[in-house]
Design a protein around this motif. Structure first.
Motif, PDB file in Angstrom:
ATOM      1  N   PHE A  75       9.904   7.842  -5.832  1.00 48.90           N
ATOM      2  CA  PHE A  75       9.667   7.461  -4.443  1.00 48.90           C
ATOM      3  C   PHE A  75      10.629   6.084  -4.034  1.00 48.90           C
ATOM      4  O   PHE A  75      10.924   6.022  -3.004  1.00 48.90           O
ATOM      5  CB  PHE A  75       8.177   6.988  -4.249  1.00 48.90           C
ATOM      6  N   PHE A  76      11.125   5.444  -5.046  1.00 47.25           N
ATOM      7  CA  PHE A  76      11.789   4.357  -4.971  1.00 47.25           C
ATOM      8  C   PHE A  76      13.457   4.629  -4.446  1.00 47.25           C
ATOM      9  O   PHE A  76      13.997   3.941  -3.648  1.00 47.25           O
ATOM     10  CB  PHE A  76      11.971   3.310  -6.198  1.00 47.25           C
ATOM     11  N   TYR A  77      13.763   5.703  -5.030  1.00 48.26           N
ATOM     12  CA  TYR A  77      14.977   6.317  -4.491  1.00 48.26           C
ATOM     13  C   TYR A  77      14.955   6.564  -3.081  1.00 48.26           C
ATOM     14  O   TYR A  77      15.822   6.436  -2.212  1.00 48.26           O
ATOM     15  CB  TYR A  77      15.248   7.450  -5.552  1.00 48.26           C
ATOM     16  N   LEU A  78      13.997   7.477  -2.820  1.00 49.54           N
ATOM     17  CA  LEU A  78      13.757   7.787  -1.213  1.00 49.54           C
ATOM     18  C   LEU A  78      13.592   6.713  -0.355  1.00 49.54           C
ATOM     19  O   LEU A  78      14.138   6.640   0.775  1.00 49.54           O
ATOM     20  CB  LEU A  78      12.478   8.702  -1.202  1.00 49.54           C
ATOM     21  N   LEU A 116       0.898  -0.908  -0.005  1.00 53.74           N
ATOM     22  CA  LEU A 116      -0.138  -0.132  -0.211  1.00 53.74           C
ATOM     23  C   LEU A 116       0.843   1.167  -0.087  1.00 53.74           C
ATOM     24  O   LEU A 116       0.360   2.125  -0.604  1.00 53.74           O
ATOM     25  CB  LEU A 116      -0.746  -0.129   1.165  1.00 53.74           C
ATOM     26  N   SER A 117       1.871   1.202   0.735  1.00 57.92           N
ATOM     27  CA  SER A 117       2.750   2.456   1.052  1.00 57.92           C
ATOM     28  C   SER A 117       3.521   2.678  -0.511  1.00 57.92           C
ATOM     29  O   SER A 117       3.618   3.908  -0.784  1.00 57.92           O
ATOM     30  CB  SER A 117       3.839   2.115   2.073  1.00 57.92           C
ATOM     31  N   VAL A 118       3.898   1.564  -1.123  1.00 56.12           N
ATOM     32  CA  VAL A 118       4.583   2.060  -2.525  1.00 56.12           C
ATOM     33  C   VAL A 118       3.819   2.429  -3.544  1.00 56.12           C
ATOM     34  O   VAL A 118       3.989   3.340  -4.046  1.00 56.12           O
ATOM     35  CB  VAL A 118       5.368   0.661  -3.009  1.00 56.12           C
ATOM     36  N   LEU A 119       2.411   1.846  -3.327  1.00 55.69           N
ATOM     37  CA  LEU A 119       1.130   2.413  -4.395  1.00 55.69           C
ATOM     38  C   LEU A 119       0.993   3.791  -4.144  1.00 55.69           C
ATOM     39  O   LEU A 119       1.135   4.651  -4.904  1.00 55.69           O
ATOM     40  CB  LEU A 119       0.005   1.575  -4.271  1.00 55.69           C
ATOM     41  N   ALA A 120       0.747   4.252  -2.905  1.00 52.12           N
ATOM     42  CA  ALA A 120       0.530   5.668  -2.556  1.00 52.12           C
ATOM     43  C   ALA A 120       1.909   6.499  -2.859  1.00 52.12           C
ATOM     44  O   ALA A 120       1.758   7.499  -3.175  1.00 52.12           O
ATOM     45  CB  ALA A 120       0.390   5.535  -0.847  1.00 52.12           C
ATOM     46  N   GLY A 121       3.160   6.000  -2.551  1.00 47.17           N
ATOM     47  CA  GLY A 121       4.176   6.528  -2.820  1.00 47.17           C
ATOM     48  C   GLY A 121       4.537   6.903  -4.253  1.00 47.17           C
ATOM     49  O   GLY A 121       4.762   8.041  -4.582  1.00 47.17           O
ATOM     50  N   VAL A 122       4.291   6.131  -5.261  1.00 45.40           N
ATOM     51  CA  VAL A 122       4.181   6.179  -6.607  1.00 45.40           C
ATOM     52  C   VAL A 122       3.422   7.170  -7.216  1.00 45.40           C
ATOM     53  O   VAL A 122       3.899   8.155  -7.925  1.00 45.40           O
ATOM     54  CB  VAL A 122       3.988   4.861  -7.209  1.00 45.40           C
ATOM     55  N   ILE A 123       2.101   7.228  -6.486  1.00 45.05           N
ATOM     56  CA  ILE A 123       1.180   8.276  -6.993  1.00 45.05           C
ATOM     57  C   ILE A 123       1.663   9.742  -6.498  1.00 45.05           C
ATOM     58  O   ILE A 123       1.425  10.543  -7.313  1.00 45.05           O
ATOM     59  CB  ILE A 123      -0.044   8.001  -6.297  1.00 45.05           C
ATOM     60  N   ILE A 124       2.287   9.638  -5.319  1.00 42.45           N
ATOM     61  CA  ILE A 124       2.434  11.151  -4.754  1.00 42.45           C
ATOM     62  C   ILE A 124       3.888  11.583  -5.282  1.00 42.45           C
ATOM     63  O   ILE A 124       4.123  12.718  -5.868  1.00 42.45           O
ATOM     64  CB  ILE A 124       2.806  10.997  -3.376  1.00 42.45           C
ATOM     65  N   TYR A 125       4.988  10.783  -5.390  1.00 46.43           N
ATOM     66  CA  TYR A 125       6.318  11.164  -5.868  1.00 46.43           C
ATOM     67  C   TYR A 125       6.792  10.727  -7.159  1.00 46.43           C
ATOM     68  O   TYR A 125       7.849  11.060  -7.864  1.00 46.43           O
ATOM     69  CB  TYR A 125       7.256  10.512  -4.803  1.00 46.43           C
ATOM     70  N   ASP A 126       5.880   9.732  -7.867  1.00 45.24           N
ATOM     71  CA  ASP A 126       6.168   9.056  -9.226  1.00 45.24           C
ATOM     72  C   ASP A 126       7.377   8.230  -8.872  1.00 45.24           C
ATOM     73  O   ASP A 126       7.566   7.796  -7.882  1.00 45.24           O
ATOM     74  CB  ASP A 126       6.490  10.022 -10.316  1.00 45.24           C
ATOM     75  N   LEU A 127       8.323   8.022  -9.776  1.00 47.79           N
ATOM     76  CA  LEU A 127       9.234   6.889  -9.743  1.00 47.79           C
ATOM     77  C   LEU A 127      10.238   7.258  -8.615  1.00 47.79           C
ATOM     78  O   LEU A 127      10.966   6.342  -8.397  1.00 47.79           O
ATOM     79  CB  LEU A 127       9.640   6.262 -10.766  1.00 47.79           C
ATOM     80  N   ILE A 130      15.119   2.678   3.750  1.00 50.79           N
ATOM     81  CA  ILE A 130      15.562   1.433   4.210  1.00 50.79           C
ATOM     82  C   ILE A 130      16.932   1.097   4.608  1.00 50.79           C
ATOM     83  O   ILE A 130      17.345   0.380   5.506  1.00 50.79           O
ATOM     84  CB  ILE A 130      15.140   0.446   3.212  1.00 50.79           C
ATOM     85  N   TYR A 131      17.833   1.875   3.875  1.00 52.23           N
ATOM     86  CA  TYR A 131      19.454   1.519   4.140  1.00 52.23           C
ATOM     87  C   TYR A 131      19.597   2.158   5.328  1.00 52.23           C
ATOM     88  O   TYR A 131      20.505   1.622   6.034  1.00 52.23           O
ATOM     89  CB  TYR A 131      20.098   2.139   2.996  1.00 52.23           C
ATOM     90  N   GLY A 132      19.116   3.316   5.624  1.00 50.02           N
ATOM     91  CA  GLY A 132      19.222   3.929   6.701  1.00 50.02           C
ATOM     92  C   GLY A 132      18.700   3.259   8.097  1.00 50.02           C
ATOM     93  O   GLY A 132      19.543   2.813   9.286  1.00 50.02           O
ATOM     94  N   THR A 133      17.810   2.500   7.972  1.00 47.88           N
ATOM     95  CA  THR A 133      17.055   1.709   9.050  1.00 47.88           C
ATOM     96  C   THR A 133      18.074   0.272   9.095  1.00 47.88           C
ATOM     97  O   THR A 133      18.243   0.003  10.560  1.00 47.88           O
ATOM     98  CB  THR A 133      15.816   1.262   8.709  1.00 47.88           C
ATOM     99  N   MET A 134      18.330  -0.149   8.144  1.00 44.38           N
ATOM    100  CA  MET A 134      19.121  -1.490   8.283  1.00 44.38           C
ATOM    101  C   MET A 134      20.611  -1.062   8.911  1.00 44.38           C
ATOM    102  O   MET A 134      21.360  -2.022   9.189  1.00 44.38           O
ATOM    103  CB  MET A 134      19.107  -2.050   6.950  1.00 44.38           C
ATOM    104  N   HIS A 135      21.076  -0.083   8.695  1.00 47.35           N
ATOM    105  CA  HIS A 135      22.541   0.346   8.986  1.00 47.35           C
ATOM    106  C   HIS A 135      22.453   0.630  10.588  1.00 47.35           C
ATOM    107  O   HIS A 135      23.229   0.773  11.170  1.00 47.35           O
ATOM    108  CB  HIS A 135      22.804   1.707   8.306  1.00 47.35           C
ATOM    109  N   ASN A 136      21.208   0.521  11.041  1.00 43.76           N
ATOM    110  CA  ASN A 136      21.040   0.456  12.840  1.00 43.76           C
ATOM    111  C   ASN A 136      21.531  -0.425  13.485  1.00 43.76           C
ATOM    112  O   ASN A 136      21.432  -1.675  13.526  1.00 43.76           O
ATOM    113  CB  ASN A 136      19.637   0.757  13.167  1.00 43.76           C
ATOM    114  N   PHE A 137      22.925  -0.256  13.967  1.00 48.61           N
ATOM    115  CA  PHE A 137      23.484  -1.376  14.643  1.00 48.61           C
ATOM    116  C   PHE A 137      22.848  -2.045  15.802  1.00 48.61           C
ATOM    117  O   PHE A 137      23.111  -3.260  15.901  1.00 48.61           O
ATOM    118  CB  PHE A 137      24.901  -0.630  15.369  1.00 48.61           C
ATOM    119  N   VAL A 138      21.845  -1.245  16.550  1.00 44.03           N
ATOM    120  CA  VAL A 138      21.127  -1.887  17.579  1.00 44.03           C
ATOM    121  C   VAL A 138      20.067  -2.858  17.225  1.00 44.03           C
ATOM    122  O   VAL A 138      19.957  -3.981  17.977  1.00 44.03           O
ATOM    123  CB  VAL A 138      20.279  -0.771  18.295  1.00 44.03           C
ATOM    124  N   LEU A 139      19.646  -2.840  16.070  1.00 46.20           N
ATOM    125  CA  LEU A 139      18.866  -4.020  15.527  1.00 46.20           C
ATOM    126  C   LEU A 139      19.827  -5.359  15.211  1.00 46.20           C
ATOM    127  O   LEU A 139      19.105  -6.273  15.206  1.00 46.20           O
ATOM    128  CB  LEU A 139      18.397  -3.577  13.871  1.00 46.20           C
TER     129      LEU A 139
END
Length: 439
Positions: free
Chosen positions: A44-47, A31-42, A52-61
């Motif tokens: 969105f995938f860059y954003l 749902l988020s990807v669909l809404a994001g593409v509608i708002i930002y066009d393509l 996601i990279y910033g989240t996965m870079h979280n050492f605590v996880l």
């Protein structure tokens, strides 16, 4: 303007689809990807990739798979069985002694594993038949086992607290320290309830016979007691002690705990290639599930905030004249009700990110909020119709145990959890005392 309510419609649609049984991770992400593409066009995938990279870079996880590995490895080690058998004889002569021993062992396993499913299943397989055979009421026996198994939600090291720390952007070490007193209080309140219940209705919680007690103490009792207690306490000291003294971060302590769990399993002579393979497979499965939901939640959070969802919620609260305390009560009620229908991981990644910026703007201590939410989430494991602890216990319970008895049995323990939650709201010092002491 209808556009002003689009973020809330997106939020509601996610909930509806989850209740219809669609997978959480793909519902959030899709749902988020669909809404994001509608708002930002393509673009969105860059954003999204950056987020996601910033989240996965979280050492605590990194602590999540390590704590999961530690918990599953200990479950395979046979440590829980040894603890339960020893503790049941130590307290067995008391009225309600078997139930008290289950609560204490549940607390110790929570401090050494934190895996609710493994704890409930292990105690259900070992303790429930014994308690029923000794004449315990099915309601008290099942309620005690199910609620004690969920102590891993609040007593550190807890995967819930690690995830909450990541979402709230607060120190996991502070959350662990702050959760210690509420966790101990919950154990004490469970025991007090059992003692009072046993005094008022002795037939529902009888003690073991003198003959059984004498048999235990006549056959190397002290050696068994030392063996049963020293190993888990050593692991608890390694993991929690290193965090509380500042020697290690939660992630580093999780690595120590995982290594310690392997060592304890080897000492129990249970370590082999088959066990290692099984533990690694289960750890991978659980970790992948958590992180897939995290990726979906990251997508949702990006779109929700881009659509101005957090600002809309803040404006609604301002217009409604909600004080910080009233907003806190509303959020806790939403989390409590959501716990009847969806899993704690889903609540952490859907509801908490929406509310966290508002709490922060109101100047509320997010560590305190994290403990309140963790206590609240603990009830989600016990509340029907989707209380996972109830499902785990029902799966290993004898055929004569009815679902209605399970539901009746957990009611007093859910009430105890709610009472503790209110105590922590009224007296925040319960949470802040130990972190302030360290600082």
């Amino acid at each position: 303007m209808i556009s002003d309510y689009l973020p809330l419609l997106l939020f509601a649609l996610v909930f509806v689809l989850i209740l219809f049984g669609y997978p959480v991770a793909f519902t959030l992400g899709g749902l988020s990807v669909l809404a994001g593409v509608i708002i930002y066009d393509l673009d969105f995938f860059y954003l999204l990739s950056l987020r996601i990279y910033g989240t996965m870079h979280n050492f605590v996880l990194v602590a999540v798979p390590l704590f999961v590995f530690m918990g599953i490895m200990l479950e395979k080690s046979g440590l829980a069985e040894s603890l339960l058998e020893t503790m049941s004889h130590l307290f067995g002569r008391l009225k309600g002694g078997l139930a008290i021993s289950v609560v204490i062992v549940g607390g110790m396993l929570a401090a050494s594993t934190g895996i609710v499913g493994a704890t409930v299943i292990t105690m259900g397989l070992i303790s429930l038949p014994t308690m029923l055979k000794k004449g315990y009421s099915p309601e008290l026996a099942t309620g005690t086992i199910a609620s004690s198994g969920t102590l891993g939600q609040i007593i550190p090291p807890s995967v819930v607290l690690v995830l909450l720390g990541s979402v709230l952007n607060v120190s996991v070490g502070d959350l662990f320290t702050a959760a210690l007193i509420p966790g101990i209080l919950l154990v004490v309140m469970y025991i007090l309830y059992i003692v009072i219940k046993a005094q008022l209705n002795p037939k529902s919680a009888p003690g073991i016979t003198q003959e059984e007690s004498d048999h235990f103490w006549s056959e190397g009792a002290w050696k068994r007691i030392i063996h049963a207690f020293v190993l888990p306490f050593a692991l608890i000291l390694l993991v929690l002690g290193s965090i509380f003294t500042g020697i290690a971060s939660p992630t580093e302590a999780a690595a120590v705990g995982a290594l310690g769990a392997i060592g304890l399993t080897a000492l129990q002579k249970k370590l082999n290639f088959g066990i290692v393979k099984e533990v690694m497979r289960d750890t991978t499965f659980l970790t992948c599930m958590v992180f897939m939901i995290l990726v979906g939640a990251t997508s949702f959070s990006l779109v929700f905030r881009a659509m101005g969802g957090d600002k809309i919620l803040a404006d609604m609260i301002t217009q409604a004249g909600l004080s910080p305390n009233m907003f806190l009560i509303v959020v806790l009620l939403v989390v409590f009700v959501a716990g009847f229908f969806i899993d704690f991981i889903e609540i952490i990644f859907i509801i908490v990110p929406v509310a966290a910026p508002i709490f922060s703007a109101m100047g509320i201590d997010l560590v305190w909020i994290g403990i309140l939410i963790a206590l609240n989430l603990q009830t989600s494991f016990l509340t029907p119709p989707f209380g996972f602890a109830l499902f785990y216990l029902k799966g290993v319970a004898p055929p004569e145990i009815k679902t209605s008895q399970l539901y009746r049995g957990i009611v007093p323990f859910v009430i105890i959890q709610v009472i503790l939650l209110i105590m922590v709201i009224v007296f925040p010092e319960i949470v802040s005392f130990l972190p302030n002491l360290n600082n």
